[in-house]
Design a protein around this motif. Structure first.
Motif, PDB file in Angstrom:
ATOM      1  N   CYS A  41       0.830  -1.216   0.000  1.00  0.00           N
ATOM      2  CA  CYS A  41       0.000   0.000   0.000  1.00  0.00           C
ATOM      3  C   CYS A  41       0.859   1.257   0.000  1.00  0.00           C
ATOM      4  O   CYS A  41       0.504   2.250  -0.625  1.00  0.00           O
ATOM      5  CB  CYS A  41      -0.915   0.014   1.227  1.00  0.00           C
ATOM      6  N   GLU A  42       1.992   1.226   0.709  1.00  0.00           N
ATOM      7  CA  GLU A  42       2.824   2.436   0.801  1.00  0.00           C
ATOM      8  C   GLU A  42       3.804   2.555  -0.355  1.00  0.00           C
ATOM      9  O   GLU A  42       4.185   3.663  -0.729  1.00  0.00           O
ATOM     10  CB  GLU A  42       3.582   2.469   2.146  1.00  0.00           C
ATOM     11  N   SER A  45       1.530   0.290  -6.374  1.00  0.00           N
ATOM     12  CA  SER A  45       0.180   0.694  -6.795  1.00  0.00           C
ATOM     13  C   SER A  45      -0.685  -0.554  -6.995  1.00  0.00           C
ATOM     14  O   SER A  45      -0.183  -1.682  -6.982  1.00  0.00           O
ATOM     15  CB  SER A  45       0.268   1.457  -8.118  1.00  0.00           C
ATOM     16  N   PRO A 171      -5.655  14.205  -5.893  1.00  0.00           N
ATOM     17  CA  PRO A 171      -4.777  13.029  -5.738  1.00  0.00           C
ATOM     18  C   PRO A 171      -4.959  12.256  -4.434  1.00  0.00           C
ATOM     19  O   PRO A 171      -4.821  11.036  -4.425  1.00  0.00           O
ATOM     20  CB  PRO A 171      -3.362  13.621  -5.814  1.00  0.00           C
ATOM     21  N   GLU A 172      -5.310  12.949  -3.331  1.00  0.00           N
ATOM     22  CA  GLU A 172      -5.491  12.229  -2.051  1.00  0.00           C
ATOM     23  C   GLU A 172      -6.609  11.195  -2.157  1.00  0.00           C
ATOM     24  O   GLU A 172      -6.551  10.135  -1.528  1.00  0.00           O
ATOM     25  CB  GLU A 172      -5.860  13.199  -0.912  1.00  0.00           C
ATOM     26  N   ARG A 175      -5.432   8.262  -4.244  1.00  0.00           N
ATOM     27  CA  ARG A 175      -4.491   7.473  -3.433  1.00  0.00           C
ATOM     28  C   ARG A 175      -5.249   6.551  -2.467  1.00  0.00           C
ATOM     29  O   ARG A 175      -4.951   5.357  -2.354  1.00  0.00           O
ATOM     30  CB  ARG A 175      -3.597   8.462  -2.671  1.00  0.00           C
ATOM     31  N   ASP A 178      -6.844   3.784  -4.413  1.00  0.00           N
ATOM     32  CA  ASP A 178      -5.821   2.816  -4.851  1.00  0.00           C
ATOM     33  C   ASP A 178      -5.453   1.871  -3.693  1.00  0.00           C
ATOM     34  O   ASP A 178      -5.355   0.658  -3.877  1.00  0.00           O
ATOM     35  CB  ASP A 178      -4.581   3.577  -5.355  1.00  0.00           C
ATOM     36  N   TYR A 277      -6.525   5.632   5.830  1.00  0.00           N
ATOM     37  CA  TYR A 277      -6.947   6.342   4.613  1.00  0.00           C
ATOM     38  C   TYR A 277      -8.403   6.813   4.690  1.00  0.00           C
ATOM     39  O   TYR A 277      -8.758   7.834   4.095  1.00  0.00           O
ATOM     40  CB  TYR A 277      -6.657   5.486   3.371  1.00  0.00           C
TER      41      TYR A 277
END
Ligand code: CMC
Length: 376
Positions: A41-42, A45, A171-172, A175, A178, A277
């Motif tokens: 996850c970090e 992708s 983008p957050e 992310r 994803d 998240y």
């Protein structure tokens, strides 16, 4: 004691070997092909994770570029499938819609009957690319809206938002989405994956196995829980009302959705990452209600019942905060889990033996058939 040892629900049964993922309940951890899911996850992708699940290794830059190009090239649905989707009943369950769309894709696929490893891999790629397009089109059709064509200039996750909403968020949000896709991608021999493997074990085709897996995922004890969690959170008027609401559930011995797990008994390995998240999403949107209510429920469930939340518990509010309608939550799970399901179909086929367990008969003893005239 001669009583047969029945493992109801196949609890604790080792059904086969697998090298795709490993759940370690004793440490609340999960690895895909040896990589901790939190690290993926970090540091990777969803596309890289899909490649990893299907090939056993993370892609090189060139391999990833080729994988992404193939996915982008396969996103479009045929006009025939778009017409069929437009004709689905408006109130059809979205999981029934994607199940039917995948079944139709199988009939359209030129390699449908070819179950060689190479053909199955090509079909898996086509499913990965087309399922989000069908999910978005069916969702829009249910609201009387025209489908939005996929955009090959966008990433897998960006394109999904584009096809649902007609725009790509900040983008957050991409992310967080994803990350949810990575977390939902694979989880050993769960009910839908085992269904896919069972179908594959008869030498049936990839689309059949995935159609069956989608049917299994729909239930609220499995993937349907992420939607049930959000309905539950919306039923609770405020975080302050959560404790009283939960008492009512305890009084009726009702299931609290998003809690409990067959394998993890002291915490689901995927929850801390998804919760992080979901909290970022609450910050971005400026709405803490759902996470505050969730925190009260999680605390009391642990104190009173010693039951921990599962992945669906933070995923439900995360998707809601991203702006998705609740009926899209489980179909989003399908967009991700197609990777794990397909990996298992390939693995099953590579070393296949028909899956066919036994049961203990408890019906009436053998008896003669009385012909109809004598039965009155
Ligand atoms: N709410 C209230 N009590 C629960 C819950 C819950 N969510 N989960 C388990 N329990 C109780 C259960 O009633 C049983 O109590 P008792 O021993 O008094 O009969 C005890 O905890 C042990 O549970 P179990 O029924 O033996 O657990 P299982 O392995 O058969 O079922 C489960 C696992 C996931 C089906 C169940 O926990 C459940 O129904 N949870 C709610 C639905 C849910 O969140 N599902 C998502 C699963 S994980 C991710 C996914 O697949 O999407």
């Amino acid at each position: 004691n001669d009583a047969p040892d029945i493992k109801k629900g196949l609890v604790g049964v080792l059904a086969d070997v697998s090298s795709i993922s490993k759940v370690m309940p004793e440490t609340n951890s999960l690895t895909y092909r040896g990589y901790a899911v939190q690290d993926l996850c970090e540091l990777a992708s969803f596309d890289e994770t899909a490649f990893l699940l299907w090939n056993g290794e993370l892609p090189t830059k060139a391999e990833l570029a080729a994988f992404q190009a193939e996915e982008k090239a396969n996103r479009a649905l045929t006009p025939a499938l778009l017409r069929v989707i437009a004709e689905f009943p408006k109130d059809a369950h979205p999981m029934d819609a994607i199940r039917s769309a995948v079944s139709f894709m199988g009939m359209e696929d030129a390699e449908s009957e070819d179950i060689s490893d190479a053909a199955q891999r090509r079909k898996a790629m086509r499913l990965l690319a087309k399922i989000p397009t069908a999910v978005a089109a069916a969702h829009r059709a249910s609201k009387g809206q025209a489908p939005i064509a996929p955009d090959p200039s966008l990433s897998f996750c960006e394109n999904f938002f584009h096809m649902v909403f007609g725009k790509v968020p900040q983008p957050e949000v991409i992310r967080a989405f994803d990350v949810s896709m990575i977390l939902y991608a694979e989880h050993t021999f769960n009910a839908s994956t085992f269904t896919a493997r069972t179908i594959c074990s008869t030498m049936a085709d990839m689309h059949g196995a995935i159609t069956g897996a989608i049917a299994a995922l729909k239930g609220p004890l499995h993937g349907g829980a992420n939607e049930a969690v959000m309905h539950m959170l919306k039923e609770i008027p405020s975080p302050e009302a959560a404790a009283g609401w939960l008492e009512g559930k305890f009084d009726h011995k009702a299931l609290v959705m998003g809690f409990g797990h067959r394998v993890y008994k002291t915490g689901d390995s995927r929850v801390p990452t998804m919760k992080k998240y979901a909290e970022i999403m609450a910050e971005v949107v400026g709405d803490k209600r759902w996470m505050n209510t969730s925190n009260v429920l999680a605390k009391i469930m642990l104190e009173r019942k010693n039951i921990h939340p599962n992945l669906d518990f933070p995923a439900g509010p995360a998707y809601y905060l991203m702006g998705f309608d609740i009926p899209l939550f489980t179909p989003i799970f399908v967009c991700s889990r197609i990777t794990g399901w397909a990996a298992h179909v390939l693995e099953q086929a590579a070393d296949n033996r028909l899956i066919r367990p036994l049961s203990v008969y408890t019906g009436v003893e053998q008896r003669p058939v009385v012909p109809l005239p004598q039965r009155g």
